[in-house]
Design an enzyme around this catalytic site. Structure first.
Site, mmCIF file in Angstrom:
data_model
loop_
_atom_site.group_PDB
_atom_site.id
_atom_site.type_symbol
_atom_site.label_atom_id
_atom_site.label_comp_id
_atom_site.label_asym_id
_atom_site.label_seq_id
_atom_site.Cartn_x
_atom_site.Cartn_y
_atom_site.Cartn_z
ATOM 1 N N HIS A 1 12.074 33.336 46.769
ATOM 2 C CA HIS A 1 10.708 33.291 46.437
ATOM 3 C C HIS A 1 9.800 33.399 47.383
ATOM 4 O O HIS A 1 8.735 33.972 47.562
ATOM 5 C CB HIS A 1 10.531 31.671 45.623
ATOM 6 N N CYS A 34 -5.838 30.703 47.139
ATOM 7 C CA CYS A 34 -6.859 30.280 46.135
ATOM 8 C C CYS A 34 -6.120 30.145 44.861
ATOM 9 O O CYS A 34 -6.757 29.504 43.738
ATOM 10 C CB CYS A 34 -7.894 31.510 45.934
#
Lengths: 312, 280
Positions: free
Chosen positions: A72, A24
């Site tokens: 990451h 989202c």
């Protein structure tokens, strides 16, 4: 869109593997190239797909290479990069994204290894640090407390007074954790009906709900009412009807929907918005205190994976 | 081959190690350590079962004749009730508490050598007396498990009413379950003690009527305490928290009441095997 993006990226010269993570609030593209691919060529594909200028995407994109990219991904999978630090849902989303890329044969030996190691690293962080300990949203804190009182929520009856936004979110948290018997009451019956219908619950008149509050295990107050809806005499009668079974009262209203004195009744457990926020914040602080420890462990694992790829 | 006392000492050590593993596992949130604690608890139970059995063979009487043996059987009973609960319901008494109580009881038995007197033959002489004493000790095992359950209830209740439910609250069972199991344990313990007392009183009157001995009076007092709690709870005159507090207090009193009970058996008494132990 993911299917098209996978295909487009793989068509780029010099790109051998790719995987797309889309949630989202993030779109992340992991690619492995031969070195011939022009730096940032993926940006052009993203821009074309969304029909915006490549400069616009480039301006907002963060690009990491090599070890930093692996670090990451490890942090994303662990939830360190999430808005709600330590949340577990992101790991499921990363797994789903990887599964889709795998199905489209978009991944190869490098990404397969990196993603598998990311899942292991996330599991390590959850087991060996407190990054995922305690609930950090109001709704989940309320659900966790209800479990400590009643155990399985599938056997608990939930009554919602009012149709306020926080109340709605809290009830959705209850539904997502197994509660099935939900009743909504509101001064405006149509509103109660609308909310109840959205998760298969029942709607009743507010007056009836207050009269039969003792039939419910959990009462959530999220109405805007000038006076408390549940008062001492009413809850005392409700507790008597419950024959010693506890009653969990969650007051999310401002002004308060339930009289504060209810907390003094034997068998009644009253939590208001401030109490729930305090617990959520405390849990969040505890998670934040673990971030550095988790990050160090993940960096160490990322370094090992990076060395094993053999890319300099 | 190890003798019974050595086996029982090993079992105390296993329970103690189990407690350590459970606490360490809870602190570190390590499932491996928690599982280790669980395995040590089960291993302690098996060793204790063997030790108690061997003790019965060595002394040729039921191993509930002195303080040492009663404490051992009590510890064994607590773990047995815990296993029974796990098999018959979804309730899990916190293993750290079960390990802790079992370790305290089985290690406390070694505190005084005087607690492990010579065999008397008093219990083996009359099967009814044996039944009476054994069922009292087993009833006390239920009360011990009830005390653990009550302690868990009190801690969970305090955490939830204090609005700062921390780590302890997360590892304890839900309040509703604790309350339900508390009622079941109380009923089972009370039923067993009632049966035991009925046999005890009948045995005494049949044997020519030694009046109520201290042992029976103490057991009857314990029974009356638990019966009162049971009745009050059934009539909803006593809340769940009140019952938990009362059961915890009653168990401590009941534990102390074992001393007069065993002391009575030591005093020379007329040939009335029901309550007297005649030392050689």
């Amino acid at each position: 869109m993911a299917a098209r993006l996978h295909d487009e990226i793989r068509r780029l010269p010099g790109i051998e593997e790719c995987a797309l993570l889309s949630t989202c609030n993030r779109i992340e593209l992991y690619t492995v190239g031969t070195g011939d691919a022009p730096v940032g060529c993926e940006v052009g594909v993203l821009a074309a797909l969304h029909q915006v200028e490549p400069e616009f995407v480039a301006r907002h994109a963060e690009v990491s290479h090599g070890l930093a990219a692996i670090e990451h991904l490890f942090e994303v999978a662990t939830g360190l990069d999430s808005q709600m630090v330590g949340e577990a849902e992101i790991l499921g989303q990363v797994k789903a994204s990887y599964a889709e890329a795998l199905e489209r044969r978009a991944t190869g030996p490098v990404l397969n290894r990196v993603f598998q190691k990311a899942f292991q690293a996330a599991a390590w962080a959850r087991t060996h640090t407190s990054i995922g300990r305690g609930e950090v949203s109001i709704g989940n804190v309320a659900v966790e407390l209800a479990r400590r009182i009643f155990g399985e929520l599938s056997e608990s009856r939930v009554l919602v007074l009012g149709t306020g936004e926080v109340g709605e979110k809290t009830v959705r948290a209850f539904v997502s954790r197994g509660a099935t018997d939900i009743t909504v009451a509101s001064r405006t019956f149509a509103n109660a009906h609308r909310l109840a219908a959205s998760f298969g619950g029942a709607a009743i008149e507010l007056a009836d709900a207050l009269r039969f509050a003792g039939k419910y295990d959990i009462v959530v107050g999220s109405a805007s009412a000038p006076e408390p809806l549940l008062t001492l005499p009413g809850v005392r009668a409700a507790l008597a009807a419950r024959r010693g079974d506890p009653l969990f009262l969650i007051d999310l209203g401002l002004p308060r929907n339930f009289e504060p004195a209810l907390s003094e009744l034997e068998g009644a457990f009253l939590y208001n918005l401030d109490d729930l926020s305090a617990i959520a914040n405390e849990n969040l602080r505890a998670r934040m205190a673990e971030v550095d420890k988790a990050r160090d462990g993940l960096a160490e694992r990322a370094r090992r994976v990076w060395s094993a790829t053999g890319v300099s | 081959m190890m003798d019974a006392r050595t086996l029982l000492a090993v079992c105390g050590a296993l329970y103690g190690a189990g407690l350590g593993a459970c606490l360490f596992g809870a602190r570190r949130e390590s499932p491996v350590w928690r599982r280790t604690g669980s395995v040590l608890l089960r291993a302690g139970f098996v060793v204790q079962s063997a030790g108690i059995y061997l003790r019965g063979l060595e002394r040729a009487e039921l191993p509930v004749a002195n303080t040492f043996e009663i404490l051992q059987v009590l510890a064994w009973g607590v773990v047995a009730v815990d296993i029974l609960l796990r098999l018959s319901s979804r309730v899990r008494l916190p293993e750290a508490l079960v390990c802790g109580l079992a370790a305290v009881l089985s290690c406390a038995a070694f505190l005084r050598t005087g607690w492990d007197g010579a065999p008397s033959g008093a219990i083996s002489g009359d099967p009814w007396v044996g039944f009476h004493v054994t069922s009292v000790v087993l009833a006390f095992s239920f009360f011990a498990a009830l005390a653990l359950n009550s302690l868990a209830y009190i801690v969970q209740h305090a955490a939830l009413t204090g609005r700062r439910p921390g780590f302890m609250s997360a590892v304890l069972p839900p309040l509703r379950q604790l309350d339900q199991v508390g009622g079941q344990l109380l009923g089972a313990g009370l039923g067993l003690l009632s049966l035991s007392l009925a046999v005890g009183f009948a045995g005494l009157s049949n044997k020519g009527g030694e009046p109520f001995t201290l042992k029976l009076v103490v057991a009857a007092a314990v029974w009356a305490g638990y019966a009162a709690v049971f009745a009050l709870r059934r009539r909803e005159k006593l809340g769940a928290r009140g019952m938990a507090r009362a059961c915890l207090a009653l168990f401590l009193l009941a534990l102390f009441s074992l001393w007069p009970a065993t002391e009575v058996r030591r005093t020379p008494a007329p040939a009335n095997g029901a309550a007297a132990e005649v030392r050689p």
